[in-house]
Scaffold this active site. Structure first.
Site, PDB file in Angstrom:
ATOM      1  N   LYS A 173      -2.828   6.906   1.582  1.00  0.00           N
ATOM      2  CA  LYS A 173      -2.586   7.213   3.085  1.00  0.00           C
ATOM      3  C   LYS A 173      -1.616   8.219   3.079  1.00  0.00           C
ATOM      4  O   LYS A 173      -0.575   8.145   3.366  1.00  0.00           O
ATOM      5  CB  LYS A 173      -2.042   5.815   3.625  1.00  0.00           C
ATOM      6  CG  LYS A 173      -2.333   5.775   4.975  1.00  0.00           C
ATOM      7  CD  LYS A 173      -1.994   4.214   5.608  1.00  0.00           C
ATOM      8  CE  LYS A 173      -2.137   4.353   7.202  1.00  0.00           C
ATOM      9  NZ  LYS A 173      -3.294   4.816   7.934  1.00  0.00           N
TER      10      LYS A 173
ATOM     11  N   ARG B  25       0.722  -1.254  -0.206  1.00  0.00           N
ATOM     12  CA  ARG B  25      -0.077  -0.177  -0.041  1.00  0.00           C
ATOM     13  C   ARG B  25       0.898   1.186   0.091  1.00  0.00           C
ATOM     14  O   ARG B  25       0.639   2.315  -0.718  1.00  0.00           O
ATOM     15  CB  ARG B  25      -0.981   0.097   1.241  1.00  0.00           C
ATOM     16  CG  ARG B  25      -1.938   1.282   1.189  1.00  0.00           C
ATOM     17  CD  ARG B  25      -2.926   0.989   2.252  1.00  0.00           C
ATOM     18  NE  ARG B  25      -2.386   1.088   3.666  1.00  0.00           N
ATOM     19  CZ  ARG B  25      -3.094   0.874   4.724  1.00  0.00           C
ATOM     20  NH1 ARG B  25      -4.182   0.606   4.789  1.00  0.00           N
ATOM     21  NH2 ARG B  25      -2.213   1.137   5.822  1.00  0.00           N
TER      22      ARG B  25
HETATM   23  N1  PDD Z   1      -4.965   4.064  10.537  1.00  0.00           N
HETATM   24  N2  PDD Z   1      -9.407   3.976   7.495  1.00  0.00           N
HETATM   25  C1  PDD Z   1      -8.512   4.888   7.767  1.00  0.00           C
HETATM   26  C2  PDD Z   1      -8.904   6.452   7.428  1.00  0.00           C
HETATM   27  C3  PDD Z   1      -7.144   4.755   8.580  1.00  0.00           C
HETATM   28  O1  PDD Z   1      -6.300   6.038   8.914  1.00  0.00           O
HETATM   29  C4  PDD Z   1      -7.010   3.467   9.015  1.00  0.00           C
HETATM   30  C5  PDD Z   1      -5.613   3.342   9.608  1.00  0.00           C
HETATM   31  C6  PDD Z   1      -7.605   2.620   8.309  1.00  0.00           C
HETATM   32  C7  PDD Z   1      -7.287   1.136   8.755  1.00  0.00           C
HETATM   33  O2  PDD Z   1      -6.064   0.826   7.770  1.00  0.00           O
HETATM   34  P1  PDD Z   1      -5.016  -0.661   8.223  1.00  0.00           P
HETATM   35  O3  PDD Z   1      -6.061  -1.806   8.545  1.00  0.00           O
HETATM   36  O4  PDD Z   1      -4.286  -0.812   7.081  1.00  0.00           O
HETATM   37  O5  PDD Z   1      -4.547   0.139   9.662  1.00  0.00           O
HETATM   38  C8  PDD Z   1      -8.640   2.703   7.784  1.00  0.00           C
HETATM   39  C9  PDD Z   1      -3.712   3.933  11.098  1.00  0.00           C
HETATM   40  C10 PDD Z   1      -3.567   2.815  11.963  1.00  0.00           C
HETATM   41  C11 PDD Z   1      -3.364   5.355  11.771  1.00  0.00           C
HETATM   42  O6  PDD Z   1      -3.672   6.419  11.289  1.00  0.00           O
HETATM   43  O7  PDD Z   1      -2.737   5.356  12.962  1.00  0.00           O
END
Ligand code: PDD
Length: 287
Positions: free
Chosen positions: A151, A52
């Protein structure tokens, strides 16, 4: 304890680590990040996070600071240097420091990206008090930009969402757009109804959660039915259960939405089962 952090190839005590005031991450939020869980000293879902990251970089025409193999080595080294058993590795890449402020992207041949990593320590997920009581969430309008699949470090509105939740006496907020839940401030949102597990399909509207993908796989293996579709806020309030997924929360039950208790008002059996399966299976595959 002073952490050892990583800045552009150097290992430094955290209080000596710096980046330039001209760094585009600082001036323009021109950066992307990843958060990878560490469990028993090992990295959870690392290949997903690195894939990602590479996608986020590609979508923003940002050069990659290191290969996937190099990033794995740096992750392992930072975990070892800091003796992290349970916690997280935070990684951020920015478009670097072109030496001045300019809206135009710098020439990647002249400006190298900034790469920083640090660790955060957390308790064992099994001991989480939050998971035992479940989260209360409120709904807030989703006014973020239209590329939530990338992200980026533009996290002001998600932070504001958390603050709105705190003020309302809740734990977190779910974003709602056109009546449908997009995701949580920092996690993917799920509901459970009649034994079916429902989460929004992937698009530019949400982050393509790595934990979400793993939970979908494990749910399928456990013969739990998953539906990838949008769900309205009203449907969520009438659900039997709800939960969120993320690298830092794993599978975290949600017990209340806008003051409406779901089911028994306590973490539901499907959410708890999925949390157990996720913790067990993701550890087996950890690197
Ligand atoms: N956040 N959606 C958003 C807006 C996020 O910021 C995140 C993750 C997720 C979940 O993604 P993943 O399963 O890959 O962690 C969904 C991280 C943990 C953070 O900002 O700390």
């Amino acid at each position: 304890m002073t952490r050892i952090v990583y800045v552009n190839g150097d290992w430094l005590p955290e209080d000596r680590a710096t980046v330039s005031i001209f760094d585009r991450g600082f001036l323009m939020a021109d950066g992307v990040y990843e958060v990878t869980t560490v469990a028993d000293g090992k990295l959870i879902d690392f290949p997903g996070h690195v894939a990602r990251l590479e996608r986020s970089l590609r979508e923003l025409d940002m050069p990659s600071p290191a290969s996937a193999e190099e990033l794995l080595a740096i992750h392992r080294e930072i975990v070892a240097k800091n003796g992290v058993s349970n916690g997280r590795v935070y990684l951020q890449v920015t478009r670097g420091n072109p030496g001045d402020r300019d809206f135009v992207f710098p020439d990647p041949a002249a400006t190298r990206p900034t790469l920083i990593l640090f660790t955060q320590v957390a308790g064992r997920p099994e001991d989480s008090a939050e998971a035992k009581r479940g989260l209360k969430v409120i709904s807030v309008p989703d006014i973020r930009w239209a590329r939530r699949d990338i992200k980026t470090v533009q996290l002001l509105y998600p932070s504001m969402g958390k603050m709105m939740a705190k003020k309302a006496g809740a734990d977190d907020a779910w974003f709602v757009e056109d009546g449908f839940v997009t995701e949580g401030t920092s996690n993917n949102a799920w509901i459970v109804k009649g034994g079916r597990i429902i989460t929004r399909a992937l698009s530019n509207d949400i982050l393509h959660g790595i934990t979400r993908a793993a939970v979908m796989r494990y749910a399928d293996e456990a013969q739990l039915k998953v539906e990838e579709r949008s769900f309205a806020l009203d449907e969520a309030k009438a659900a039997d259960e709800a939960f969120v997924t993320s690298a830092s929360a794993f599978v975290m039950p949600v017990v209340e939405i806008d003051g409406v208790a779901l089911g028994s008002g306590r973490p539901g059996p499907v959410s708890q089962r999925l949390r157990e399966i996720y913790l067990e299976e993701s550890r087996k595959a950890a690197l």
